[in-house]
Scaffold this active site. Structure first.
Site, mmCIF file in Angstrom:
data_model
loop_
_atom_site.group_PDB
_atom_site.id
_atom_site.type_symbol
_atom_site.label_atom_id
_atom_site.label_comp_id
_atom_site.label_asym_id
_atom_site.label_seq_id
_atom_site.Cartn_x
_atom_site.Cartn_y
_atom_site.Cartn_z
ATOM 1 N N SER A 220 48.128 48.921 45.439
ATOM 2 C CA SER A 220 47.153 47.835 45.572
ATOM 3 C C SER A 220 46.672 47.732 47.020
ATOM 4 O O SER A 220 46.072 48.680 47.538
ATOM 5 C CB SER A 220 47.771 46.530 45.058
ATOM 6 O OG SER A 220 46.796 45.551 44.832
ATOM 7 N N ASP A 314 43.168 46.068 34.356
ATOM 8 C CA ASP A 314 43.285 45.770 35.783
ATOM 9 C C ASP A 314 41.891 45.635 36.382
ATOM 10 O O ASP A 314 41.081 46.549 36.258
ATOM 11 C CB ASP A 314 44.046 46.911 36.466
ATOM 12 C CG ASP A 314 44.305 46.682 37.938
ATOM 13 O OD1 ASP A 314 43.880 45.648 38.486
ATOM 14 O OD2 ASP A 314 44.954 47.550 38.556
ATOM 15 N N HIS A 344 47.875 45.651 36.190
ATOM 16 C CA HIS A 344 48.211 45.737 37.608
ATOM 17 C C HIS A 344 49.689 45.388 37.783
ATOM 18 O O HIS A 344 50.219 44.545 37.073
ATOM 19 C CB HIS A 344 47.333 44.742 38.382
ATOM 20 C CG HIS A 344 47.248 45.022 39.842
ATOM 21 N ND1 HIS A 344 46.451 46.026 40.363
ATOM 22 C CD2 HIS A 344 47.839 44.424 40.910
ATOM 23 C CE1 HIS A 344 46.564 46.029 41.680
ATOM 24 N NE2 HIS A 344 47.406 45.068 42.036
#
Length: 372
Positions: A220, A314, A344
């Site tokens: 991320s 996501d 995610h």
């Protein structure tokens, strides 16, 4: 914060399951490949309710984790101040509780961990070093950057990913606790990420590492940081990582992509949270166009071979595919895999979620090949 990071949670440690038993038959694939996992590779968990509106394709194990996370009743992160947001339960908490509730057997760690503070511009940051228990080294080295939108989370929350990679690759992993926003605005996290990498390059031998075999991995926000480290290493003419693994990276600032629209209300990451993270890390929204944030606008030529992992459910799914295409256009060798039915933050959930087990094994396979 420092004391919190230094305190190593054995419970979190236990969540990082070794995946050496996983059949590593994955091969390099093109950008459109979609990978599913055999549900027999993990303890089967059954969700209590129907699939959520925002994720009709969600896998049962993934849904069970999301249901457990929702059961804590925390207020939405985007409605909180950063100090309060950091006290919310995390997906890791949900995984740990499900492990306990389902009496899932935990393997003994195959790595030792130590903590170290290193100097950076304006202060110090903490790193956690995972070292294989067997073998004398020198081992290849992975510099790992956790997620959390540059604002929340810490080394414990992402322990399972770092430990899992250390065990499967048989590498030293240096997990970096870069400074968080809004206390430390852009580009502090980016500067800290590079400083940590430079420290590893200079000190690899002192941590049983091979200075010629260093890779970067990030999830991320950490995926954004890892890519930026490779770019900075190229520009500063220091050793470029031999490989980079970017797991659902933040790669651009447009929150109107198809995946942002489809999964605007997804959990554990939604569109509103991404806006909140952006506002907390950046001083002005103009900075969102900076190539350090919008990697798709950066000069990507000459970067190391790259593995990109995305999750179907996501908002950042399209960030990963866009970056993969941009890297490929720049002449970088890219292998990419999308994992269906997961959200995610799935990557560190290998003990419960088969797709996470497969994704970690795939990342490890790519890294081992790069270290040969």
């Amino acid at each position: 914060m420092k004391n919190k990071l230094l305190k190593f949670s054995s419970a979190v440690c236990a969540v990082a399951i070794t995946l050496s038993a996983c059949t590593g038959g994955d091969k390099s694939t093109n950008l459109t490949d979609s990978t599913t996992a055999d549900s027999s590779t993990a303890v089967a968990l059954k969700p209590a309710g129907p699939a959520p509106d925002w994720g009709q394709t969600i896998k049962p194990e993934m849904q069970t984790v999301i249901e457990k996370l929702a059961s804590y009743g925390d207020k939405p992160i985007e409605t909180l101040d950063p100090v309060a947001a950091r006290k919310n339960h995390t997906p890791t908490d949900a995984v740990m509780d499900l492990v306990k509730e389902n009496n899932i057997a935990l393997p003994a760690p195959k790595v030792d961990t130590t903590g170290k503070d290193i100097d950076v511009a304006g202060g110090k940051i903490h790193v956690r070093i995972y070292t294989p228990k067997t073998g004398s080294g020198p081992f290849p080295v992975i510099v790992y950057y956790h997620g959390g939108g540059f604002v929340i989370a810490n080394l414990d929350v992402y322990n399972a990913s770092a430990q899992g990679l250390a065990e499967q690759v048989n590498a030293v992993v240096v997990s970096v606790a870069y400074r968080l926003a809004p206390e430390n605005k852009f580009p502090t996290a980016h500067n800290d990420a590079l400083a940590a990498y430079e420290w590893v390059v200079k000190n690899a031998a002192t941590i049983k590492g091979d200075p010629a075999k260093i890779a970067v991995v990030g999830e991320s926000a950490g995926g954004n940081l890892a890519a930026n480290v490779s770019i900075a290493a190229r520009d500063k003419k220091i050793m470029i990582p031999v490989h980079q693994v970017l797991v659902y990276p933040i790669a651009q600032a447009n929150m109107n992509t198809e995946s942002y629209k489809l999964y605007a209300n997804a959990k554990p990451l939604n569109k509103a949270m991404m806006g909140w993270f952006t506002e907390k890390y950046l001083t002005t929204m103009i900075e969102s166009q900076n190539p350090k944030i919008s990697l798709v606008n950066a000069n990507l030529k000459g970067l190391p071979p790259t593995t990109i992992i995305t999750a179907e459910i996501d908002p950042l799914h399209d960030d990963g595919t866009m970056l993969a295409n941009k890297l490929s256009d720049a002449g970088v060798k890219v292998n990419s895999r999308n994992y269906e039915g997961v959200t995610h933050e799935f990557f560190g959930m290998a003990i419960l979620v088969p797709e996470a087990k497969a994704a970690q094994a795939y990342a490890a396979e790519q890294l081992k090949a790069a270290f040969k």
